[in-house]
Write an enzyme that holds these catalytic residues in place. Structure first.
Site, PDB file in Angstrom:
ATOM      1  CG  ASP A  46      -1.703 -20.937 -15.672  1.00 36.96           C
ATOM      2  OD1 ASP A  46      -2.540 -21.172 -14.781  1.00 36.96           O
ATOM      3  OD2 ASP A  46      -1.929 -20.178 -16.635  1.00 36.96           O
ATOM      4  CD  GLU A 222      -8.877 -23.755 -16.147  1.00 34.57           C
ATOM      5  OE1 GLU A 222      -9.122 -23.370 -17.303  1.00 34.57           O
ATOM      6  OE2 GLU A 222      -8.638 -22.969 -15.213  1.00 34.57           O
ATOM      7  CG  HIS A 369      31.869 -14.823 -13.125  1.00 32.81           C
ATOM      8  ND1 HIS A 369      31.125 -13.679 -13.272  1.00 32.81           N
ATOM      9  CD2 HIS A 369      31.209 -15.573 -12.201  1.00 32.81           C
ATOM     10  CE1 HIS A 369      30.075 -13.727 -12.485  1.00 32.81           C
ATOM     11  NE2 HIS A 369      30.085 -14.865 -11.816  1.00 32.81           N
ATOM     12  CG  ASP A 371      33.519  -7.180 -17.486  1.00 32.01           C
ATOM     13  OD1 ASP A 371      32.379  -6.949 -17.019  1.00 32.01           O
ATOM     14  OD2 ASP A 371      34.469  -6.380 -17.412  1.00 32.01           O
ATOM     15  CG  PHE A 372      30.234 -12.900 -19.097  1.00 28.57           C
ATOM     16  CD1 PHE A 372      29.414 -13.740 -18.365  1.00 28.57           C
ATOM     17  CD2 PHE A 372      29.766 -11.640 -19.411  1.00 28.57           C
ATOM     18  CE1 PHE A 372      28.150 -13.348 -17.979  1.00 28.57           C
ATOM     19  CE2 PHE A 372      28.503 -11.233 -19.028  1.00 28.57           C
ATOM     20  CZ  PHE A 372      27.683 -12.089 -18.314  1.00 28.57           C
ATOM     21  CG  HIS A 462      46.955 -19.088 -11.593  1.00 26.62           C
ATOM     22  ND1 HIS A 462      48.183 -18.451 -11.557  1.00 26.62           N
ATOM     23  CD2 HIS A 462      46.930 -19.888 -10.497  1.00 26.62           C
ATOM     24  CE1 HIS A 462      48.863 -18.842 -10.494  1.00 26.62           C
ATOM     25  NE2 HIS A 462      48.128 -19.723  -9.826  1.00 26.62           N
ATOM     26  CE1 TYR A 463      52.577 -18.392 -18.433  1.00 24.89           C
ATOM     27  CE2 TYR A 463      51.445 -16.650 -19.667  1.00 24.89           C
ATOM     28  CZ  TYR A 463      52.606 -17.350 -19.360  1.00 24.89           C
ATOM     29  OH  TYR A 463      53.787 -17.017 -19.966  1.00 24.89           O
TER      30      TYR A 463
END
Length: 487
Positions: A46, A222, A369, A371-372, A462-463
């Protein structure tokens, strides 16, 4: 019967970790595949599918909930995307037989929202009703809240609710029976709507299973779904028993002026999509339609089995294929293709849409990325952590957002000025935090820099190898805020 002539941060990280356990990694090479084969999943009855603002979205029957959504920028990515829960409100009485969810983007009392129409009950076939849930914002991924059982005080039996707008009036289509469930043959009904969860008229049966090909196994009509083209309105519906290999699709055309009159609908005397023994496809049905990313192609999504002995259960898988139009304006759905047939992806799907961001002053390092959190690393493992899709910005055109390749629906956003990878929650705040303006590189005009959408005095940089948004005042900062977009 002949048809008339047609016109031509903590809790967040916990949640992210749980979601991560569901995700199947997608190699970047896979995301760039220009062809594919069916099916799109190992089980997917479906199906309902659409393409919206850079992503495909796919929903299938969950049986007992929750209702989940798969999202990806490419068909190949969709085949590997996690099934993410988007709606879990299933109290007793509508917690069983959760069937055939569809999601429609409608302008309702709360503005433009997504609405899920699904069938559910207490467990017996006689309990099935059509229910509606509304999204909090404009993200198909929700979250959603329950709006009600759409039949209201009428409390009709019904499954497979779907929506169509004809002229300026919105209508609900569904499969129902006269009165309550008595074992009568399910038929296709229509009623007008005053809101996405409220009907305003009595119902009309516009198709009943009477022809021989509609009554194989069990007389059944249906899964109605509207298809509109060139000013014409059609309803494609499923016929015969889903338990057998002869489940198939039929076609109605609106040939009269009043959609609420059964006499305004004309049924095609033969099915328009059915089993192909030569291609090893059985029971193709319960379909939806979507257009290609560039809007030039029309595609059908449906479920089918690979054996005549398989029935109405989890063996059914989701398949898609392009269809065309006949000279008289009717749809030509063709023949269901075999799972070994190699098909080109829908037109406009960008091959090589995923890129890497290479640090300008540390060219051995790439944005990834982990660990996020988001940082630049010289060795990215798994490699997919360093691939992103640069898509139209969530906050508006002329901007960009960075979507993860192996976490579809997750974007780079700033939180406390630090960059994280997070799932899009559909809010305006998330959209703003995850949106950037691409500019000429601050340290090298041949490269790129990315200006924060809602903090325009700050740029992505970036730092100490971690990414954040900062004000840029020194030569070092300008180099830190410059990147090369590579493939």
């Amino acid at each position: 019967m002949s048809l008339t002539r047609r016109r031509l941060p903590g809790l967040l990280l916990t949640l992210l970790a749980l979601l991560a356990s569901l995700v199947v990694s997608v190699p970047a090479a896979q995301a760039q595949t220009a062809t594919f084969t069916n099916p799109l999943n190992s089980s997917g009855p479906d199906p309902w599918m659409t393409y919206h603002q850079g992503n495909y979205y796919l929903m299938t029957t969950p049986w007992n909930g929750p209702i989940t959504m798969r999202r990806a920028a490419t068909i190949d990515g969709l085949k590997h995307a996690a099934a993410v829960p988007v709606y879990s409100d299933f109290p007793a009485g509508r917690d069983k037989n959760v069937w055939a969810p569809e999601f429609h983007y409608l302008n309702g009392p709360n503005g433009w929202r997504w609405y899920i129409y699904y069938s559910a009950g207490a467990g017996g076939i006689e309990d099935q009703r059509v229910h509606v849930a509304e999204s909090a914002g404009t993200d198909p991924m929700g979250p959603y809240t329950y709006k009600g059982m759409i039949f209201g005080a009428s409390n009709w039996w019904g499954i497979d609710g779907s929506v169509v707008t004809i002229g300026t009036q919105r209508y609900l289509l569904w499969s129902g029976v006269p009165g309550q469930w008595t074992g009568a043959d399910p038929s296709i009904y229509i009623a007008a709507m005053t809101s996405p969860w409220t009907l305003s008229t009595q119902r009309t049966a516009i198709s009943t299973p009477q022809l021989s090909w509609e009554t194989q196994g069990t007389p059944m009509n249906e899964g109605p779904v509207a298809l509109q083209h060139g000013g014409d309105t059609f309803v494609v519906y499923s016929a015969s028993a889903c338990q057998g290999p002869d489940y198939k699709l039929g076609l109605l055309e609106l040939t009269g002026a009043n959609p609420l009159s059964a006499a305004s609908w004309t049924k095609r005397p033969q099915p328009v999509f059915q089993r192909s023994d030569a291609n090893g496809v059985y029971g193709p049905g319960h379909n939806g339609f979507f257009t290609s990313p560039d809007g030039t192609e029309h595609w059908i999504v449906y479920h089918a089995n690979t054996s005549a002995s398989q029935g109405c259960g989890s063996t059914r898988t989701t398949r898609i294929q392009e269809f065309t139009w006949n000279a008289d304006g009717t749809p030509n759905l063709g023949t269901p293709v075999s799972v070994s047939t190699v098909l080109p992806v829908p037109s406009g799907e960008t091959v090589g849409a995923y890129n890497r961001l290479q640090s300008y002053n540390f060219p051995s390092r790439y944005v990834r990325h982990a660990d996020f959190d988001v940082r630049i690393d010289a060795s990215v493992s798994p490699a997919q952590d360093g691939w992103f899709r640069l898509r139209t910005g969530l906050a508006g055109t002329g901007t960009v957002s960075f979507e993860s390749v192996n976490y579809p629906g997750h974007y780079l956003r700033h939180s406390g000025f630090d960059l994280v990878l997070a799932p899009n929650d559909g809010t305006a705040q998330f959209a703003a935090d995850a949106t950037f303006r691409r500019t000429a590189g601050l340290a090298d005009a041949t490269a790129a820099s990315f200006q924060s959408y809602n903090y325009p005095d700050r740029y992505l940089r970036h730092y100490d190898y971690l990414l954040r948004i900062d004000t840029i005042t020194t030569a070092t900062a300008r180099a830190d805020a410059t990147f090369r977009v590579t493939s």
